[in-house]
Design a protein around this motif. Structure first.
Motif, PDB file in Angstrom:
ATOM      1  N   ARG A 115     -39.263  29.892  32.018  1.00 33.68           N
ATOM      2  CA  ARG A 115     -38.692  29.416  30.747  1.00 33.68           C
ATOM      3  C   ARG A 115     -39.746  29.381  29.647  1.00 33.68           C
ATOM      4  NH1 ARG A 115     -35.570  26.950  34.693  1.00 33.68           N
ATOM      5  NH2 ARG A 115     -33.325  27.304  34.337  1.00 33.68           N
ATOM      6  N   PHE A 116     -40.935  28.911  29.973  1.00 30.89           N
ATOM      7  CA  PHE A 116     -41.977  28.899  28.955  1.00 30.89           C
ATOM      8  C   PHE A 116     -42.350  30.325  28.565  1.00 30.89           C
ATOM      9  CE2 PHE A 116     -46.371  29.034  27.530  1.00 30.89           C
ATOM     10  CZ  PHE A 116     -46.341  28.110  26.491  1.00 30.89           C
ATOM     11  N   LEU A 117     -42.414  31.215  29.542  1.00 32.49           N
ATOM     12  CA  LEU A 117     -42.796  32.595  29.242  1.00 32.49           C
ATOM     13  C   LEU A 117     -41.741  33.259  28.355  1.00 32.49           C
ATOM     14  CD1 LEU A 117     -45.182  34.386  29.895  1.00 32.49           C
ATOM     15  CD2 LEU A 117     -43.887  35.337  31.800  1.00 32.49           C
ATOM     16  N   ASP A 118     -40.459  32.987  28.596  1.00 31.13           N
ATOM     17  CA  ASP A 118     -39.420  33.501  27.709  1.00 31.13           C
ATOM     18  C   ASP A 118     -39.671  33.061  26.271  1.00 31.13           C
ATOM     19  OD1 ASP A 118     -38.027  34.876  29.606  1.00 31.13           O
ATOM     20  OD2 ASP A 118     -36.261  33.583  29.608  1.00 31.13           O
ATOM     21  N   LEU A 134     -33.669  27.514  22.360  1.00 28.59           N
ATOM     22  CA  LEU A 134     -33.178  27.917  23.675  1.00 28.59           C
ATOM     23  C   LEU A 134     -32.401  26.777  24.328  1.00 28.59           C
ATOM     24  CD1 LEU A 134     -36.309  29.909  24.866  1.00 28.59           C
ATOM     25  CD2 LEU A 134     -33.988  30.840  24.664  1.00 28.59           C
ATOM     26  N   ASP A 135     -32.897  25.553  24.214  1.00 31.16           N
ATOM     27  CA  ASP A 135     -32.175  24.403  24.764  1.00 31.16           C
ATOM     28  C   ASP A 135     -30.846  24.181  24.047  1.00 31.16           C
ATOM     29  OD1 ASP A 135     -33.654  23.512  26.922  1.00 31.16           O
ATOM     30  OD2 ASP A 135     -34.998  22.280  25.704  1.00 31.16           O
ATOM     31  N   LYS A 136     -30.855  24.389  22.728  1.00 28.39           N
ATOM     32  CA  LYS A 136     -29.621  24.227  21.950  1.00 28.39           C
ATOM     33  C   LYS A 136     -28.554  25.197  22.431  1.00 28.39           C
ATOM     34  CE  LYS A 136     -27.790  25.124  17.307  1.00 28.39           C
ATOM     35  NZ  LYS A 136     -28.137  25.572  15.931  1.00 28.39           N
ATOM     36  N   HIS A 137     -28.926  26.448  22.614  1.00 27.03           N
ATOM     37  CA  HIS A 137     -27.948  27.452  23.009  1.00 27.03           C
ATOM     38  C   HIS A 137     -27.549  27.327  24.482  1.00 27.03           C
ATOM     39  CE1 HIS A 137     -27.630  29.918  19.356  1.00 27.03           C
ATOM     40  NE2 HIS A 137     -28.893  29.614  19.146  1.00 27.03           N
ATOM     41  N   HIS A 138     -28.466  26.848  25.323  1.00 28.08           N
ATOM     42  CA  HIS A 138     -28.147  26.680  26.739  1.00 28.08           C
ATOM     43  C   HIS A 138     -27.577  25.295  27.054  1.00 28.08           C
ATOM     44  CE1 HIS A 138     -30.746  30.264  27.244  1.00 28.08           C
ATOM     45  NE2 HIS A 138     -30.094  30.438  28.370  1.00 28.08           N
ATOM     46  N   LYS A 139     -27.550  24.427  26.029  1.00 31.06           N
ATOM     47  CA  LYS A 139     -27.065  23.054  26.205  1.00 31.06           C
ATOM     48  C   LYS A 139     -27.811  22.373  27.362  1.00 31.06           C
ATOM     49  CE  LYS A 139     -22.418  23.899  24.366  1.00 31.06           C
ATOM     50  NZ  LYS A 139     -22.746  25.241  23.830  1.00 31.06           N
ATOM     51  N   SER A 140     -29.159  22.397  27.243  1.00 32.55           N
ATOM     52  CA  SER A 140     -29.993  21.824  28.302  1.00 32.55           C
ATOM     53  C   SER A 140     -31.269  21.265  27.694  1.00 32.55           C
ATOM     54  CB  SER A 140     -30.352  22.893  29.336  1.00 32.55           C
ATOM     55  OG  SER A 140     -31.356  23.770  28.820  1.00 32.55           O
ATOM     56  N   ASN A 141     -32.099  20.686  28.562  1.00 36.15           N
ATOM     57  CA  ASN A 141     -33.435  20.242  28.168  1.00 36.15           C
ATOM     58  C   ASN A 141     -34.511  20.999  28.934  1.00 36.15           C
ATOM     59  OD1 ASN A 141     -32.475  18.094  26.445  1.00 36.15           O
ATOM     60  ND2 ASN A 141     -31.971  16.948  28.307  1.00 36.15           N
ATOM     61  N   ALA A 142     -34.102  22.047  29.652  1.00 35.14           N
ATOM     62  CA  ALA A 142     -35.011  22.722  30.580  1.00 35.14           C
ATOM     63  C   ALA A 142     -36.191  23.366  29.869  1.00 35.14           C
ATOM     64  CB  ALA A 142     -34.247  23.766  31.387  1.00 35.14           C
ATOM     65  N   TYR A 143     -35.949  23.976  28.704  1.00 31.91           N
ATOM     66  CA  TYR A 143     -37.033  24.649  27.996  1.00 31.91           C
ATOM     67  C   TYR A 143     -37.992  23.638  27.370  1.00 31.91           C
ATOM     68  CZ  TYR A 143     -34.333  28.865  28.704  1.00 31.91           C
ATOM     69  OH  TYR A 143     -33.662  29.909  29.294  1.00 31.91           O
ATOM     70  N   GLY A 144     -37.437  22.549  26.860  1.00 36.29           N
ATOM     71  CA  GLY A 144     -38.280  21.490  26.317  1.00 36.29           C
ATOM     72  C   GLY A 144     -39.148  20.867  27.396  1.00 36.29           C
ATOM     73  N   ASP A 145     -38.573  20.674  28.584  1.00 37.29           N
ATOM     74  CA  ASP A 145     -39.350  20.118  29.694  1.00 37.29           C
ATOM     75  C   ASP A 145     -40.465  21.075  30.112  1.00 37.29           C
ATOM     76  OD1 ASP A 145     -37.724  17.904  29.686  1.00 37.29           O
ATOM     77  OD2 ASP A 145     -36.472  18.577  31.355  1.00 37.29           O
ATOM     78  N   ALA A 146     -40.143  22.376  30.134  1.00 39.76           N
ATOM     79  CA  ALA A 146     -41.171  23.370  30.483  1.00 39.76           C
ATOM     80  C   ALA A 146     -42.291  23.355  29.452  1.00 39.76           C
ATOM     81  CB  ALA A 146     -40.549  24.764  30.572  1.00 39.76           C
TER      82      ALA A 146
END
Length: 522
Positions: free
Chosen positions: A346-349, A416-428
């Protein structure tokens, strides 16, 4: 804060493509015996034919597996497929394990590292000759190093949005320009993922064959550098000092092609001394040029054409353009069974999107040298608190530059989190920022700390982790349905290999002329 980058990001922020980024993973891993040495067994037939299997093959050595996932728009699907491949392989291996680190296991000298065998067809023989050439040029020790390749591409919808934004036509030339801009930007900051994800600060003593290695002895079985991040990406690793002096231009397709052809076609005296054939007329390498084929051009990232075109890569790039980029500076994470975690992907993306959308100055021989300097600095002393890098000829503290990049990458992660409706990219992102502020959080530091706290040498720590990963997979086998799917794939690859083997084979010298030929005007 990069204002030009923010403006581009704002104007493309509503693109539907944020959820459609394409990813694929290639992971190399050594097969090792129960005693921790490199396996002496041939590629298991249950895994299919290494020549034709689309997802399980071998790299340099017969004992070096390579896993190749399909292309996915969902990161979790890529990671799950890689995990499934590992489960299938562990269900096949008997009394063998996979070495989970980039720097190799115990080695009994160069002769203990067998070349990959791909059958007696002309194509299979070419693959082995190429590996023989690598052995002559760099030695088998270097080629026993394993790593991760992360394949990435931008979806069509985002290319169309960017073309409209810039008042351009979305065509092959526009995409080539965009991908080369991404590559230039990523090359300049490749030291950052090396710092963040480097996991090879030490090596087994059996890997060291000379006295001028520049490392320190940590114990009777280990050499290391106290602030190293990724020895794999340094002089002892998967590098070529000869290539480091050759300037590959990423300014345009013509410039890239010209610099690539110079490496592919011009004889290189040290490799001319090796010779093309031995006294019996058997090939020792594919050519005597700086690189035998395009795959030998090492680097942190490179452009890739659509696969399976039937053309040489440089030809396919000139005809069809760049289809995706391949990131090549990632170590295996020995703490994770597959060698890669979702936070890295996710961070690399986000980092690759930052490289794609940011202004990208043209490269030059001077920038090439600066990039090489920064990479070596981070490889050997990236975690030192006073490490300085060079940016446009001026020294800058590594932390200062890293935080400037992270400020912009954070905006990508939010989108990315907004479009995926997640916190995964922010956490990464938070995990990577923590590594910049606290070098002890990096995988390289964690490995050294684990060795110290448990009183283990590099080899013994990685061997322990190999046992843990093996137990995890054997205790959680692949589903019957998925196993059958992979078994069918293996059987089909064996059938395809038999067809190739039984087909008419022209004389090897004639086949080599055709295989090595480059035609750019077709």
């Amino acid at each position: 804060m990069n204002t030009d980058f923010l403006d581009t990001l704002r104007r493309i922020s509503d693109s539907a493509g944020w959820t459609k980024l394409n990813h694929g993973i290639e992971k190399e891993a050594l097969r090792i015996s129960s005693y921790g040495y490199l396996s002496e067994k041939t590629h298991p037939v249950e895994l299919g034919a290494s020549l034709t299997h689309p997802m399980i093959t071998t790299d340099f050595s017969e004992a070096q597996l390579e896993f190749v996932t399909r292309v996915h728009t969902n990161i979790d699907h890529s990671l799950q497929e890689l995990d499934d491949l590992h489960r299938f392989v562990y269900g096949v291996l008997q009394n063998e394990r996979l070495w989970p680190a980039s720097m190799p296991c115990m080695l009994r000298g160069e002769s203990s590292i067998p070349l990959g065998i791909h059958g007696e067809s002309n194509l299979g023989r070419v693959k082995t000759i190429y590996r023989m050439g690598l052995a002559h040029r760099y030695g088998r020790f270097m080629q026993s190093i394993s790593g991760l390749h992360y394949n990435f591409s931008v979806p069509d919808s985002m290319w169309k949005d960017l073309a409209r934004l810039r008042g351009c036509t979305d065509n092959v030339e526009f995409r080539n320009t965009g991908y080369f801009a991404l590559i230039r930007n990523f090359r300049r900051i490749a030291w950052l993922p090396i710092y963040l994800f480097g996991a090879s600060p030490a090596v087994c003593g059996s890997f060291i064959s000379t006295s001028d290695h520049g490392l320190e002895a940590l114990d009777q079985e280990t050499f290391y550098l106290p602030y190293a991040t990724s020895l794999r990406m340094g002089p002892l690793g998967y590098q070529s000092s000869a290539q480091a002096k050759h300037y590959f231009s990423f300014n345009s397709m013509p410039a890239y092609t010209e610099s690539m052809l110079a490496a592919l076609l011009e004889p290189y005296p040290p490799y001319e001394e090796i010779g093309l054939k031995d006294a019996n007329g058997d090939y020792k390498q594919l050519s005597t040029s700086l690189i035998q084929i395009e795959a030998e051009a090492y680097g942190t990232i490179r452009p890739k054409p659509k696969p399976h075109t039937g053309r040489r890569p440089i030809e396919a790039l000139n005809v069809g353009g760049i289809d995706y980029v391949e990131v090549r500076c990632l170590d295996l994470n020995p703490f994770h069974p597959t060698g890669i975690e979702g936070v890295l992907a996710r961070f690399l993306d986000a980092l690759l999107m930052y490289a794609w959308l940011s202004p990208s100055p043209l490269d030059s021989p001077e920038i090439w040298d600066e990039t090489q300097h920064n990479q070596l600095t981070v490889v050997t002393q990236g975690r030192h608190p006073e490490t300085m890098l060079r940016r446009d000829g001026v020294e800058i503290p590594i932390r200062t530059w890293a935080m400037e990049i992270l400020d912009d990458v954070e905006n990508i992660c939010r989108l990315l989190d907004k479009h995926h409706k997640s916190n995964a990219y922010g956490d990464a992102f938070k995990q990577q920022k923590s590594k910049v502020l606290n070098p002890s959080d990096t995988p390289s530091a964690r490995i050294l700390e684990k060795m110290k706290s448990e009183g283990l040498s590099y080899y013994r720590l990685i061997d322990k982790l190999a046992n843990e990963h093996q137990a995890q997979y054997l205790n959680n086998p692949l589903s019957i349905e998925r196993t059958v799917e992979f078994e069918v794939m293996s059987s089909e690859s064996l059938r395809q290999a038999e067809v190739i083997e039984s087909a008419y084979a022209e004389p090897m010298d004639e086949y080599m002329k055709t295989y090595m030929k480059i035609e750019l005007n077709t």
